[in-house]
Scaffold this active site. Structure first.
Site, PDB file in Angstrom:
ATOM      1  N   GLU A   1      13.179  23.595   2.226  1.00  0.00           N
ATOM      2  CA  GLU A   1      12.586  22.512   1.436  1.00  0.00           C
ATOM      3  C   GLU A   1      11.774  23.074   0.271  1.00  0.00           C
ATOM      4  O   GLU A   1      10.732  22.538  -0.107  1.00  0.00           O
ATOM      5  CB  GLU A   1      11.715  21.629   2.346  1.00  0.00           C
ATOM      6  CG  GLU A   1      12.514  21.009   3.484  1.00  0.00           C
ATOM      7  CD  GLU A   1      11.666  20.172   4.440  1.00  0.00           C
ATOM      8  OE1 GLU A   1      10.458  20.013   4.207  1.00  0.00           O
ATOM      9  OE2 GLU A   1      12.237  19.684   5.434  1.00  0.00           O
TER      10      GLU A   1
ATOM     11  N   GLU B   1       8.316  12.443   2.044  1.00  0.00           N
ATOM     12  CA  GLU B   1       9.663  13.021   2.203  1.00  0.00           C
ATOM     13  C   GLU B   1      10.436  12.789   0.915  1.00  0.00           C
ATOM     14  O   GLU B   1      10.962  11.703   0.670  1.00  0.00           O
ATOM     15  CB  GLU B   1      10.391  12.367   3.382  1.00  0.00           C
ATOM     16  CG  GLU B   1       9.765  12.663   4.748  1.00  0.00           C
ATOM     17  CD  GLU B   1      10.165  14.032   5.309  1.00  0.00           C
ATOM     18  OE1 GLU B   1      10.955  14.756   4.658  1.00  0.00           O
ATOM     19  OE2 GLU B   1       9.681  14.371   6.409  1.00  0.00           O
TER      20      GLU B   1
HETATM   21 ZN   LIG Z   1       9.984  19.412   6.303  1.00  0.00          ZN
END
Ligand SMILES: [Zn+2]
Length: 357
Positions: A126, A327
């Site tokens: 990420e 997110e």
């Molecule tokens: Zn994560």
């Protein structure tokens, strides 16, 4: 025909080398038959041919044509850049070191009483969240120094009220692994390959370098989460032998304990949602705050993820204050480079709004 042979450095990727020499990724592949794919790993000390840009019909003209990976060596460059050009606007601290000894950096900007904390790069695949947070910080200090509004936010005025802490890359070792792959000289070569079942691809890797998930390490329902997760070090979701065992987690823990954060935003990918609760322990104002974050980002608020052991969970439980997990992006991790424009568009205002909640 070739300009020269280039020796790959730690942190290099095909995209970064192409950008450095102002050639297209396509031309690097064409001149290096051993490279088969744009996302192939290149390893430190490997030699590759750099074509002479004068022989190419089309050069890379702008850095915006080539969105690149963002890893620990890029963060080092940005630390130096910020120290050189904005020493009176942003301070840089090392809050600890990773398992492999890489610094964990915290940036501090603003002089206000209200302390706010943004973090990213928790999960290795990420790393776009690290790129986002550093890009945001650089834009923020540029507007601050020039006394300009950023969108319609009056940065100087806001930063008189707020002190923003940013840890953009909690997991530098894992991020480097996802971008560079594994090679024999790597100190964790054997253990990483064993955990990874001898596969040499790392797109799915989210843990730190010894196979612990840094967002499963927090003493908030840790036992519950650990029981339902892998029982041995693993590319993702292993909670460790106990909470707070990993140096990266300890660094963020001590930073949080030492300061007085009014609330925290932890950036992950993906899903385009904002988690804002934990076991109904969050304070009543969390709901109104997440609605404001949702409005500027178009990300959907979700109260709980039905999981435990995360940093936001622990922060809410420990302090009774608001904590949010953002997110960013949609797709499969690691998100494609092209996801960055969506992430920037939706989260730059979210990160500004986050300063004045
Ligand atoms: Zn994560």
């Amino acid at each position: 025909m070739f300009l020269h042979r280039y020796v790959v450095k730690t942190g290099d990727t095909i995209h970064k080398v192409a950008q450095q020499f102002q050639v297209r990724v396509f031309d690097l592949l064409l001149n290096n038959p051993q490279l088969e794919h744009v996302h192939q790993y290149i390893y430190p000390n490997e030699q590759i041919n750099i074509p002479d840009p004068r022989n190419l019909t089309r050069k890379v003209v702008s850095p915006y044509e080539c969105v690149m990976e963002y890893g620990p060596s890029d963060l080092e460059d940005d630390v130096n850049y910020l120290r050189k050009y904005y020493p009176s606007f942003v301070s840089t601290q090392k809050i600890g070191h990773s398992v492999m000894g890489k610094p964990i950096y915290a940036f501090v900007v603003g002089n206000g009483k209200k302390e706010v904390f943004y973090s990213g790069g928790w999960h290795a695949n990420e790393w776009l969240t690290s790129k986002f947070l550093v890009t945001f910080l650089k834009e923020l200090v540029q507007h601050y120094q020039a006394n300009l509004s950023f969108f319609h936010y009056q940065v100087s005025k806001i930063l008189d009220q707020v002190k923003l802490f940013i840890v953009p890359m909690v997991n530098p070792d894992g991020i480097e692994l996802v971008q560079q792959g594994i090679y024999e000289e790597h100190p964790y070569y054997h253990s990483v390959l064993t955990m990874n079942k001898w596969s040499r691809r790392f797109e799915h890797w989210s843990s730190n370098i010894r196979g612990v998930d840094l967002n499963h390490q927090w003493p908030a329902g840790w036992d519950v989460e650990a029981k339902e997760s892998p029982q041995v070090p693993w590319p993702r979701h292993y909670s460790g032998k106990a909470p707070l065992t990993e140096p990266e987690v300890k660094a963020v823990y001590h930073l949080t304990k030492k300061n007085n954060f009014a609330y925290v935003l932890a950036f992950h990918s993906q899903g385009q949602v904002i988690y804002w609760g934990y076991k109904n322990l969050e304070p009543s104002q969390s709901k109104a705050m997440v609605e404001r974050l949702s409005l500027v980002s178009s990300y959907e608020p979700i109260q709980t993820a039905d999981s435990d052991g995360g940093y936001k969970d622990w922060f809410i439980q420990e302090t009774g204050r608001p904590g949010f997990t953002i997110e960013v992006g949609v797709g499969t991790n690691p998100l494609p480079f092209t996801a960055f424009s969506e992430i920037w568009a939706n989260n730059s205002q979210l990160a500004l709004e986050g300063l004045i909640l």
